[in-house]
Scaffold this motif. Structure first.
Motif, short mmCIF file in Angstrom:
data_model
loop_
_atom_site.label_atom_id
_atom_site.label_comp_id
_atom_site.label_asym_id
_atom_site.label_seq_id
_atom_site.Cartn_x
_atom_site.Cartn_y
_atom_site.Cartn_z
N ALA A 137 0.92 -1.58 0.13
CA ALA A 137 -0.14 -0.02 0.23
C ALA A 137 1.17 1.31 -0.23
O ALA A 137 0.73 2.21 -0.94
CB ALA A 137 -0.95 0.24 1.13
N LEU A 158 -1.72 1.40 8.92
CA LEU A 158 -2.46 1.96 7.57
C LEU A 158 -3.75 0.16 8.31
O LEU A 158 -5.01 0.73 8.37
CB LEU A 158 -2.38 0.54 6.54
CG LEU A 158 -2.09 1.60 5.27
CD1 LEU A 158 -0.72 2.89 6.17
CD2 LEU A 158 -1.74 1.57 3.86
N LEU A 159 -3.70 -0.52 9.28
CA LEU A 159 -4.33 -1.82 10.18
C LEU A 159 -5.30 -0.42 10.91
O LEU A 159 -6.57 -0.88 10.77
CB LEU A 159 -3.74 -2.40 10.58
CG LEU A 159 -2.86 -3.35 9.93
CD1 LEU A 159 -1.89 -4.91 10.44
CD2 LEU A 159 -3.76 -4.37 8.98
N SER A 202 -7.68 1.53 8.73
CA SER A 202 -8.93 1.22 8.45
C SER A 202 -9.70 0.32 9.07
O SER A 202 -11.24 -0.04 9.10
CB SER A 202 -8.05 -0.51 7.25
OG SER A 202 -7.21 -0.99 8.16
N SER A 203 -8.98 -0.08 10.64
CA SER A 203 -9.93 -0.67 11.12
C SER A 203 -11.31 0.86 12.39
O SER A 203 -11.84 -0.04 13.22
CB SER A 203 -9.44 -1.68 12.85
OG SER A 203 -8.19 -0.89 13.14
N LYS A 259 -13.38 1.82 12.32
CA LYS A 259 -14.84 2.31 11.88
C LYS A 259 -15.84 3.97 11.66
O LYS A 259 -15.93 4.93 10.85
CB LYS A 259 -15.86 1.23 11.42
CG LYS A 259 -14.29 -0.02 11.49
CD LYS A 259 -14.25 0.05 10.25
CE LYS A 259 -13.93 -1.50 9.53
NZ LYS A 259 -13.68 -1.43 7.78
N ARG A 301 -9.08 10.82 9.53
CA ARG A 301 -7.76 10.26 9.72
C ARG A 301 -7.04 10.77 9.24
O ARG A 301 -6.68 11.21 7.38
CB ARG A 301 -7.70 8.61 9.04
CG ARG A 301 -8.67 8.07 9.20
CD ARG A 301 -9.08 6.56 8.81
NE ARG A 301 -10.63 5.75 9.63
CZ ARG A 301 -11.55 6.26 8.77
NH1 ARG A 301 -11.80 7.54 8.13
NH2 ARG A 301 -12.89 5.45 9.09
N HIS A 326 -4.94 5.25 -1.17
CA HIS A 326 -3.96 3.98 -0.16
C HIS A 326 -4.07 4.29 0.64
O HIS A 326 -3.73 3.03 1.70
CB HIS A 326 -2.71 3.79 -1.44
CG HIS A 326 -2.73 3.41 -2.84
ND1 HIS A 326 -3.81 2.98 -3.14
CD2 HIS A 326 -2.68 4.22 -3.65
CE1 HIS A 326 -3.59 2.22 -4.46
NE2 HIS A 326 -2.81 3.55 -4.53
N GLY A 361 -5.64 5.37 3.42
CA GLY A 361 -6.90 6.02 4.24
C GLY A 361 -6.80 6.73 4.88
O GLY A 361 -7.87 7.13 5.46
#
Length: 276
Positions: free
Chosen positions: A15, A204-205, A208-209, A211, A216, A232, A234
């Protein structure tokens, strides 16, 4: 134990590499005359610095890692090639980020009026946290943390550096090691991460988590790249710096001598770039 820094001849797709590739593509589309040949690479105890033949410079957090391999430093290379080494090793990632930051620096100087880009605006004003919102700050930036704390309901610092954790606690913040945020990410309305956090793929985890988060983004000299990278990663915004051409030699000398961003920032212009 330090791991040997050794680039593979064909770096794996990931990514961050895709993000930096998109950032460079966008820079070259908006500034076709970009000369992305690398003129100089320097690594100090604080920053990796890349200077392009077109006179753009970029810096990125270096950390206490093995330096980039000798063969990569001594031969001719370009910003595009260096960008491919993102997440192959922390030192190579720092080099990739610095190279793309250098290219972006050139674009911003040549074309300061870009869609979504604002100059000399406080990133806290752009974030504009509500009194009921909770914020995770990944990496302790004292000034930003204090400003956010005056406006948000809750701010928690996630920091791997024990010295910085201690400083944040002394300033009255709740502080956890960085790994904890992988479990806590959905507890926040806003996540602000230092660009230095990009040396580790965990961020990045987290993004992406998260929610629940409405925003961000990345902040600091390490994340001084084109907003085209944000998709890419997020991210909704990127807050970085550019170095005016009249200060490039000064910043180069300071970075090579091991000075931190507090000193270098006197010669840099801050900007915030919102994803459109």
């Amino acid at each position: 134990m330090k791991t040997r820094c050794s680039p593979s001849p064909a770096p794996a797709d990931n990514a961050l590499a895709r993000a930096l590739k998109d950032a460079l593509r966008a820079v070259k589309k908006e500034y076709p005359l970009l000369d992305e040949r690398v003129e100089e690479i320097a690594v100090s105890r604080r920053f990796t610095l890349v200077k392009l033949a077109g006179k753009g410079i970029g810096i990125a957090f270096s950390g206490d890692y093995e330096p980039p391999p000798e063969e990569l430093i001594l031969r001719e290379t370009t910003a595009s090639e260096l960008a491919r080494y993102a997440w192959r090793h922390p030192s190579l990632t720092s080099l990739a980020l610095a190279a793309v930051n250098a290219a972006t620096n050139m674009l911003i100087e040549k074309s300061p009026k870009l869609d979504g880009l604002t100059h000399d605006r406080d990133v806290v004003e752009v974030i504009d946290p509500g009194l009921e919102e909770a914020i995770a700050l990944v990496g302790y930036i004292q000034g930003v943390a204090r400003k956010l704390a005056r406006r948000a309901a809750k701010i928690v610092v996630y920091e791997d550096n024990p010295t910085h954790r201690a400083l944040a606690r002394e300033d009255g913040f709740t502080v956890y090691p960085g790994n904890q945020l992988l479990l806590d990410s959905d507890n926040y309305d806003i996540i602000v991460a230092t660009g230095a956090s990009l040396l580790d793929p965990r961020i990045l985890l987290v993004f992406s988590s998260a929610k629940r988060a409405r925003l961000r983004g990345f902040i600091g000299p390490t994340s001084s790249f084109h907003i085209a990278a944000a998709r890419h990663l997020g991210a909704d915004f990127i807050a970085g710096i550019s170095v005016p051409s009249r200060y490039r030699d000064v910043v180069t000398r300071l970075a090579k001598a091991g000075y931190g961003f507090k000193r270098i920032s006197r010669f840099a212009a801050k900007w915030v770039w919102l994803r459109q």
